[in-house]
Design an enzyme around this catalytic site. Structure first.
Site, short mmCIF file in Angstrom:
data_model
loop_
_atom_site.label_atom_id
_atom_site.label_comp_id
_atom_site.label_asym_id
_atom_site.label_seq_id
_atom_site.Cartn_x
_atom_site.Cartn_y
_atom_site.Cartn_z
N LYS A 13 -22.40 23.76 46.86
CA LYS A 13 -23.80 24.22 46.90
C LYS A 13 -24.53 23.82 48.18
CE LYS A 13 -26.12 22.43 43.64
NZ LYS A 13 -25.50 21.59 42.68
N ARG A 88 -32.23 21.92 36.93
CA ARG A 88 -30.98 21.35 36.43
C ARG A 88 -30.94 21.32 34.91
NH1 ARG A 88 -29.23 18.60 41.17
NH2 ARG A 88 -27.15 17.73 40.95
N ARG A 122 -15.41 13.62 49.60
CA ARG A 122 -16.67 13.89 50.32
C ARG A 122 -17.15 12.67 51.10
NH1 ARG A 122 -21.35 17.01 47.31
NH2 ARG A 122 -21.65 15.20 45.97
N ARG A 153 -21.13 8.50 49.17
CA ARG A 153 -22.30 8.37 48.31
C ARG A 153 -21.98 7.49 47.11
NH1 ARG A 153 -24.63 14.31 47.28
NH2 ARG A 153 -24.72 13.49 45.16
N ARG A 164 -21.63 12.81 35.90
CA ARG A 164 -22.35 13.97 36.46
C ARG A 164 -21.80 15.28 35.90
NH1 ARG A 164 -21.56 12.74 42.47
NH2 ARG A 164 -22.47 14.79 42.82
P1 ADP Z 1 -24.69 17.26 43.59
O1 ADP Z 1 -23.66 16.79 44.53
O2 ADP Z 1 -24.38 16.93 42.15
O3 ADP Z 1 -25.08 18.67 43.79
P2 ADP Z 1 -27.39 16.40 44.30
O4 ADP Z 1 -27.43 15.87 45.67
O5 ADP Z 1 -27.97 17.74 44.05
O6 ADP Z 1 -25.89 16.28 43.81
O7 ADP Z 1 -28.14 15.38 43.30
C1 ADP Z 1 -27.79 14.01 43.22
C2 ADP Z 1 -28.53 13.33 42.06
O8 ADP Z 1 -29.96 13.46 42.23
C3 ADP Z 1 -28.28 13.94 40.67
O9 ADP Z 1 -27.09 13.46 40.09
C4 ADP Z 1 -29.53 13.49 39.92
O10 ADP Z 1 -29.47 12.14 39.54
C5 ADP Z 1 -30.63 13.62 40.99
N1 ADP Z 1 -31.25 14.96 40.93
C6 ADP Z 1 -31.15 15.94 41.87
N2 ADP Z 1 -31.81 17.05 41.48
C7 ADP Z 1 -32.34 16.77 40.26
C8 ADP Z 1 -33.11 17.50 39.31
N3 ADP Z 1 -33.48 18.78 39.54
N4 ADP Z 1 -33.48 16.89 38.16
C9 ADP Z 1 -33.13 15.63 37.92
N5 ADP Z 1 -32.39 14.88 38.75
C10 ADP Z 1 -31.99 15.43 39.91
#
Ligand code: ADP
Ligand code: ZN
Length: 206
Positions: A13, A88, A122, A153, A164
């Site tokens: 994404k 989400r 990653r 990370r 996750r």
């Molecule tokens: P990914 O690699 O899963 O796409 P992101 O960088 O989008 O990870 O998000 C990392 C973390 O930030 C999520 O696991 C969550 O804890 C928090 N987070 C991100 N976006 C949201 C959201 N829309 N609602 C709640 N928590 C979020």
């Protein structure tokens, strides 16, 4: 054009979002990036969400919705946006319908067994926000974009990835049906090279 990107963690994404934002000149709004910036800047918000993010769970809906609503009210979002990581869950999706209903929602569909491999390989750059897979890096310590030190990370460890993925299946995957019934969903096959996925996305967006 108001675009939402959906997909499991590690589906690519973030990578596709950067490419779409550049090609279509849309502001790329990543809730994950915003939260991580707040964590490294030790802001009040960052301190509040750090433990939640490190454990792989979702930040509270009220905080997250307020943050996105505020960001989308900025002048650069008046002609559209590209949302990456929001909504989400259904609560967030319904909130977004009220303040900035998306025109198109792209689901990047990947086999869930590919995900673990992708995420464990990653490496992220805290300096420029870039993220890369070790298979495509000649040096897995240095950011190819800005020269910064690459890190893993905290939420990219095997246990947290598992959590996750569970959160994704229970809370985020139901959005696919939500947007399908709204008539705005487009699915692209994410089990492919970065460029091949991007080609499909360009076809969808026109
Ligand atoms: P990914 O690699 O899963 O796409 P992101 O960088 O989008 O990870 O998000 C990392 C973390 O930030 C999520 O696991 C969550 O804890 C928090 N987070 C991100 N976006 C949201 C959201 N829309 N609602 C709640 N928590 C979020
Ligand atoms: Zn960098």
């Amino acid at each position: 054009m108001k675009v939402v990107l959906l997909g499991a963690p590690g589906c690519g994404k973030g990578t596709q979002a950067s490419k779409i934002a550049e090609e279509y000149n849309l502001p790329h709004i990543s809730t994950g990036d915003i939260f991580r910036e707040n964590i490294s800047g030790k802001t009040e918000l960052g301190l509040k969400v750090k433990a939640i993010i490190d454990s792989g769970n979702l930040c509270p809906d009220d905080v997250t919705c307020d943050l996105v609503k505020d960001r989308l009210s900025k002048p650069d979002c008046q002609n559209g946006y590209l949302l990456d990581g929001f909504p989400r869950n259904l609560v967030q999706a319904r909130a977004l319908e009220d303040f900035a209903k998306p025109d198109v929602v792209i689901d990047i569909d990947v086999d869930l067994d590919l995900i673990e491999k992708r995420i464990t390989g990653r490496r992220s750059c805290p300096k420029c926000g870039g993220s890369f897979h070790i298979d495509f890096l000649s040096n897995d310590k240095m950011c190819p974009t800005c020269g910064g030190d690459l890190t893993i990370r905290k939420d990219d460890t095997p246990e947290v990835i598992k959590e996750r993925l569970t959160v994704y299946k229970n809370s985020t995957a139901p959005l696919i049906d939500f947007y399908k019934s709204n008539g705005v969903l487009k699915v692209v096959d994410g089990n492919n090279t970065i460029d091949a996925v991007f080609e499909q996305i360009k076809k969808v967006l026109g």
